[in-house]
Write a protein that holds these residues in place. Structure first.
Motif, mmCIF file in Angstrom:
data_model
loop_
_atom_site.group_PDB
_atom_site.id
_atom_site.type_symbol
_atom_site.label_atom_id
_atom_site.label_comp_id
_atom_site.label_asym_id
_atom_site.label_seq_id
_atom_site.Cartn_x
_atom_site.Cartn_y
_atom_site.Cartn_z
ATOM 1 N N LEU A 1 9.667 25.164 7.676
ATOM 2 C CA LEU A 1 9.150 25.477 6.595
ATOM 3 C C LEU A 1 10.757 24.747 5.373
ATOM 4 C CD1 LEU A 1 8.073 28.849 6.287
ATOM 5 C CD2 LEU A 1 6.771 26.681 5.048
ATOM 6 N N ARG A 2 9.685 24.272 4.694
ATOM 7 C CA ARG A 2 10.976 23.406 3.458
ATOM 8 C C ARG A 2 11.070 23.937 1.669
ATOM 9 N NH1 ARG A 2 12.798 17.774 3.495
ATOM 10 N NH2 ARG A 2 14.086 18.146 2.266
ATOM 11 N N TRP A 3 12.027 24.644 0.798
ATOM 12 C CA TRP A 3 11.740 24.463 -0.307
ATOM 13 C C TRP A 3 11.773 23.186 -0.865
ATOM 14 C CZ3 TRP A 3 9.402 28.164 -3.237
ATOM 15 C CH2 TRP A 3 9.553 29.117 -2.732
ATOM 16 N N ALA A 4 11.169 22.448 -1.774
ATOM 17 C CA ALA A 4 11.064 21.300 -2.065
ATOM 18 C C ALA A 4 9.748 21.558 -4.166
ATOM 19 C CB ALA A 4 10.826 19.811 -1.731
ATOM 20 N N ILE A 5 10.463 20.491 -4.439
ATOM 21 C CA ILE A 5 10.287 20.785 -5.791
ATOM 22 C C ILE A 5 8.625 19.796 -6.112
ATOM 23 C CG2 ILE A 5 10.115 19.613 -8.501
ATOM 24 C CD1 ILE A 5 13.628 19.500 -8.375
ATOM 25 N N ASP A 6 7.673 19.909 -6.448
ATOM 26 C CA ASP A 6 6.285 19.890 -6.404
ATOM 27 C C ASP A 6 5.667 19.028 -6.967
ATOM 28 O OD1 ASP A 6 5.328 21.425 -8.753
ATOM 29 O OD2 ASP A 6 4.616 22.529 -6.892
ATOM 30 N N ARG A 7 5.041 17.891 -7.568
ATOM 31 C CA ARG A 7 4.495 17.321 -9.012
ATOM 32 C C ARG A 7 4.526 18.053 -10.044
ATOM 33 N NH1 ARG A 7 -0.915 15.441 -7.406
ATOM 34 N NH2 ARG A 7 -2.472 17.303 -7.628
ATOM 35 N N ASP A 8 4.230 19.278 -10.430
ATOM 36 C CA ASP A 8 4.426 19.747 -11.226
ATOM 37 C C ASP A 8 5.589 20.275 -12.047
ATOM 38 O OD1 ASP A 8 1.768 20.232 -11.725
ATOM 39 O OD2 ASP A 8 1.081 21.506 -10.273
ATOM 40 N N VAL B 1 10.963 24.287 -13.465
ATOM 41 C CA VAL B 1 9.878 25.149 -13.980
ATOM 42 C C VAL B 1 10.317 26.309 -13.639
ATOM 43 C CG1 VAL B 1 8.070 25.856 -15.408
ATOM 44 C CG2 VAL B 1 8.180 23.513 -15.009
ATOM 45 N N SER B 2 10.451 26.929 -12.627
ATOM 46 C CA SER B 2 9.889 28.176 -11.713
ATOM 47 C C SER B 2 9.455 27.401 -10.369
ATOM 48 C CB SER B 2 8.955 28.821 -12.285
ATOM 49 O OG SER B 2 8.954 29.965 -11.885
ATOM 50 N N GLU B 3 9.465 28.615 -9.323
ATOM 51 C CA GLU B 3 8.799 28.735 -8.105
ATOM 52 C C GLU B 3 7.096 29.999 -7.652
ATOM 53 O OE1 GLU B 3 11.198 32.455 -5.507
ATOM 54 O OE2 GLU B 3 12.356 30.221 -6.548
ATOM 55 N N ARG B 4 6.733 29.160 -6.879
ATOM 56 C CA ARG B 4 5.771 29.102 -6.135
ATOM 57 C C ARG B 4 4.956 29.089 -4.808
ATOM 58 N NH1 ARG B 4 1.602 24.956 -9.845
ATOM 59 N NH2 ARG B 4 2.359 23.268 -8.890
ATOM 60 N N TYR C 1 7.157 22.630 -9.300
ATOM 61 C CA TYR C 1 7.537 23.774 -9.356
ATOM 62 C C TYR C 1 8.652 23.566 -8.011
ATOM 63 C CZ TYR C 1 4.777 26.100 -13.107
ATOM 64 O OH TYR C 1 4.195 26.763 -13.761
ATOM 65 N N TRP C 2 9.393 24.960 -7.626
ATOM 66 C CA TRP C 2 9.808 25.019 -5.959
ATOM 67 C C TRP C 2 8.925 25.380 -5.525
ATOM 68 C CZ3 TRP C 2 13.918 22.266 -4.687
ATOM 69 C CH2 TRP C 2 15.087 22.319 -5.122
ATOM 70 N N THR C 3 8.289 24.957 -4.221
ATOM 71 C CA THR C 3 7.383 24.706 -3.868
ATOM 72 C C THR C 3 7.398 24.762 -2.272
ATOM 73 O OG1 THR C 3 5.812 24.552 -4.746
ATOM 74 C CG2 THR C 3 5.171 24.774 -3.372
ATOM 75 N N PRO C 4 6.922 26.028 -1.114
ATOM 76 C CA PRO C 4 7.424 25.834 -0.004
ATOM 77 C C PRO C 4 6.337 24.665 1.399
ATOM 78 C CG PRO C 4 6.625 27.583 -0.067
ATOM 79 C CD PRO C 4 6.859 27.275 -1.478
ATOM 80 N N THR C 5 6.940 24.316 1.795
ATOM 81 C CA THR C 5 5.820 23.190 2.334
ATOM 82 C C THR C 5 6.457 22.312 4.045
ATOM 83 O OG1 THR C 5 7.357 21.223 1.514
ATOM 84 C CG2 THR C 5 5.286 21.393 0.225
ATOM 85 N N ASN C 6 5.484 22.875 4.477
ATOM 86 C CA ASN C 6 6.119 22.337 5.915
ATOM 87 C C ASN C 6 6.059 21.177 6.522
ATOM 88 O OD1 ASN C 6 3.080 24.491 6.106
ATOM 89 N ND2 ASN C 6 5.041 24.925 7.593
ATOM 90 N N VAL C 7 7.280 21.067 7.304
ATOM 91 C CA VAL C 7 7.474 19.644 8.028
ATOM 92 C C VAL C 7 7.440 19.550 9.141
ATOM 93 C CG1 VAL C 7 9.483 17.614 8.247
ATOM 94 C CG2 VAL C 7 9.467 19.339 5.841
ATOM 95 N N ASP C 8 6.636 18.619 9.809
ATOM 96 C CA ASP C 8 6.255 18.636 11.288
ATOM 97 C C ASP C 8 7.429 17.925 12.074
ATOM 98 O OD1 ASP C 8 4.081 20.393 11.402
ATOM 99 O OD2 ASP C 8 2.437 18.400 11.041
ATOM 100 N N GLY C 9 7.511 18.139 13.216
ATOM 101 C CA GLY C 9 8.499 17.203 13.932
ATOM 102 C C GLY C 9 9.542 16.822 13.516
ATOM 103 N N ALA C 10 9.661 18.268 13.016
ATOM 104 C CA ALA C 10 11.647 18.465 13.161
ATOM 105 C C ALA C 10 12.759 18.896 13.792
ATOM 106 C CB ALA C 10 12.392 19.342 11.630
#
Length: 196
Positions: free
Chosen positions: A46-53, A2-5, A55-64
């Motif tokens: 920080l990664r951009w991924a599609i959430d359940r709605d 749909v978009s990004e947030r 939307y492209w949303t930035p999320t954190n990934v630990d231990g990368a």
């Protein structure tokens, strides 16, 4: 999508790494080779991924972590002609060991340069790249770029040039859903400043 947030809960990345390089040649020799190896560990990547709605949303990934290496070389085959080549490879994985998509995995470049303080200056290069995963259309994230520049440098230090980028019209997404332009031609002037 749909978009990004945004994500108000996103955290700042923290990282540490190691890097080592070895150089051979150079100086009076007409060639030089540089080898490099590296490793990087990141918490909160920080990664951009599609959430359940959707939307492209930035999320954190630990231990990368990332690890890889590169090899670069140059050789002067004529007082005005130099050949350059490079190769690069890396892997980027999350804390569970799964490869993170969208990251540059490997790259190879080749370039030939004709240089004169006054007169013809030109170069042409080919760049092959491969990113992990697929782009927004489900296509492989890889391709070849061909770029070239030709110009004339006047003894005054002023020059003119024409630059062509992505001459093969390779479709490439710098980020998911954001394709780069196709063939682009630039016309311009160049100014050399003699520090002596």
């Amino acid at each position: 999508p749909v978009s990004e947030r945004g994500n108000a809960n996103a955290r700042v990345e923290s990282a540490w790494g190691v890097d080592a390089s070895l150089v051979a040649g150079g100086g009076a020799r007409p060639w030089q080779v540089t080898g490099r190896g590296f490793g990087l560990f990141t918490d909160g990547l920080l990664r951009w991924a599609i959430d359940r709605d959707g939307y492209w949303t930035p999320t954190n990934v630990d231990g990368a972590w990332s690890a890889g290496g590169s090899l670069e070389g140059t050789v002067r085959v004529h007082p005005r002609v130099t050949l350059l080549g490079s190769g690069f490879w890396q892997t980027t994985r999350d804390g569970a060991g799964e490869e993170i998509t969208g990251r540059l995995r490997s790259k190879a470049t080749a370039r030939v340069v004709w240089f004169a303080r006054a007169g013809l200056r030109a170069w042409a290069e080919a760049l092959w790249f491969d990113r992990t995963g697929t782009d927004a259309r489900g296509e492989a994230w890889r391709g070849v770029f061909v770029n070239a520049r030709v110009g004339w440098q006047f003894s005054s230090g002023l020059g003119v040039f024409a630059l062509g980028e992505n001459l093969l019209g390779t479709r490439f997404e710098s980020a998911r859903g954001l394709p780069t332009p196709g063939r682009v031609v630039w016309l311009g002037v160049a100014l050399d400043v003699d520090e002596d």
